[in-house]
Design an enzyme around this catalytic site. Structure first.
Site, PDB file in Angstrom:
ATOM      1  N   VAL A  48       0.905  -1.148   0.000  1.00 62.38           N
ATOM      2  CA  VAL A  48       0.000   0.000   0.000  1.00 62.38           C
ATOM      3  C   VAL A  48       0.945   1.199   0.000  1.00 62.38           C
ATOM      4  O   VAL A  48       1.531   1.534   1.021  1.00 62.38           O
ATOM      5  CB  VAL A  48      -0.943   0.000   1.222  1.00 62.38           C
ATOM      6  CG1 VAL A  48      -1.742   1.288   1.285  1.00 62.38           C
ATOM      7  CG2 VAL A  48      -1.888  -1.200   1.170  1.00 62.38           C
ATOM      8  N   PRO A  49       1.163   1.796  -1.174  1.00 66.32           N
ATOM      9  CA  PRO A  49       2.292   2.707  -1.371  1.00 66.32           C
ATOM     10  C   PRO A  49       2.127   4.104  -0.771  1.00 66.32           C
ATOM     11  O   PRO A  49       2.022   5.102  -1.489  1.00 66.32           O
ATOM     12  CB  PRO A  49       2.417   2.753  -2.896  1.00 66.32           C
ATOM     13  CG  PRO A  49       1.013   2.561  -3.368  1.00 66.32           C
ATOM     14  CD  PRO A  49       0.403   1.583  -2.394  1.00 66.32           C
ATOM     15  N   CYS A  50       2.158   4.175   0.542  1.00 66.20           N
ATOM     16  CA  CYS A  50       2.039   5.476   1.198  1.00 66.20           C
ATOM     17  C   CYS A  50       3.253   6.360   0.907  1.00 66.20           C
ATOM     18  O   CYS A  50       3.179   7.579   1.077  1.00 66.20           O
ATOM     19  CB  CYS A  50       1.805   5.313   2.693  1.00 66.20           C
ATOM     20  SG  CYS A  50       3.017   4.327   3.553  1.00 66.20           S
ATOM     21  N   HIS A  51       4.346   5.766   0.428  1.00 65.14           N
ATOM     22  CA  HIS A  51       5.512   6.569   0.061  1.00 65.14           C
ATOM     23  C   HIS A  51       5.219   7.459  -1.150  1.00 65.14           C
ATOM     24  O   HIS A  51       5.935   8.426  -1.389  1.00 65.14           O
ATOM     25  CB  HIS A  51       6.728   5.671  -0.216  1.00 65.14           C
ATOM     26  CG  HIS A  51       6.551   4.732  -1.363  1.00 65.14           C
ATOM     27  ND1 HIS A  51       5.913   3.516  -1.226  1.00 65.14           N
ATOM     28  CD2 HIS A  51       6.913   4.830  -2.670  1.00 65.14           C
ATOM     29  CE1 HIS A  51       5.908   2.907  -2.401  1.00 65.14           C
ATOM     30  NE2 HIS A  51       6.496   3.674  -3.295  1.00 65.14           N
TER      31      HIS A  51
END
Length: 156
Positions: free
Chosen positions: A122-125
Site C-alpha cells: 500500500v504505497p504510502c511513500h
C-alpha cells in the site's frame, strides 16, 4: 496466530507477516514487535519476499499478493486510494482526501498513511505534500526518497 519472517532488501531488513489469508504487516525490522507472531516462513511469505525482491530490482511495478488489512472504514478507504496511485507517480494528501470524498480530511489521510501496516504494497511513500515536498514517512524520509527514485528510474 500470525506468521512472520525477515528478509533483507536494499532499504534494510523487512519483517513480513501473514495470517493465512493475506499479508497483514510489512515493517522495517526495528519497528516490529514479534510477541504476537510465530516466526515461521510460509509459502505466502516466500512469495511476498519474491515479489518485493522484484520490486527492488526494478522488475515489478505492481503486486499480486492477497492483503488482510484491519482498520477503520476511513483508513481502509484511504489505503485503497493509495493502491490506485500508479507506479512512479505521486499524489498529495489533499488529492487523496478529495478522491475518497472527504476533501477536508487531509490530516486524517496523513494519520491513515502513518498507520498503514503494509508499506510498499500500500504505497504510502507515493503521497507528498501539496507543495510537492516530501513529508513524514514511518520508514524515514531517506527511505521514502529512495522508493520514489527507484520507481522514477524504472517507470516504463
Amino acid at each position: 496466530m500470525q506468521n512472520i519472517w525477515y528478509y533483507d532488501f536494499s532499504i534494510g531488513t523487512l519483517a513480513v507477516a501473514e495470517d493465512g489469508a493475506g499479508i497483514t504487516n510489512i515493517h522495517q525490522k526495528r519497528e516490529t514487535r514479534t510477541d504476537s507472531f510465530c516466526e515461521t516462513e510460509t509459502p505466502l511469505l516466500k512469495e511476498a519476499a519474491r515479489q518485493l525482491g522484484e520490486y527492488f530490482s526494478g522488475a515489478r511495478t505492481a503486486f499480486s499478493l492477497p492483503l488482510s488489512l484491519s482498520g477503520t472504514d476511513f483508513q481502509l478507504s484511504a489505503w485503497e486510494a493509495l493502491r490506485a496511485i500508479p507506479y512512479g507517480e505521486t499524489r498529495s494528501y489533499k488529492q487523496i482526501a478529495e478522491q475518497i470524498g472527504r476533501p477536508n480530511a487531509c490530516r486524517a489521510v496523513g494519520m491513515a498513511n502513518h498507520r498503514n501496516p503494509v508499506m510498499i504494497l500500500v504505497p504510502c511513500h507515493r503521497v507528498i505534500g501539496t507543495d510537492g515536498g516530501l513529508t513524514g514517512y514511518a520508514g524515514g524520509l531517506d527511505v521514502k526518497r529512495y522508493l520514489l527514485d527507484l520507481e522514477k528510474e524504472n517507470r516504463a
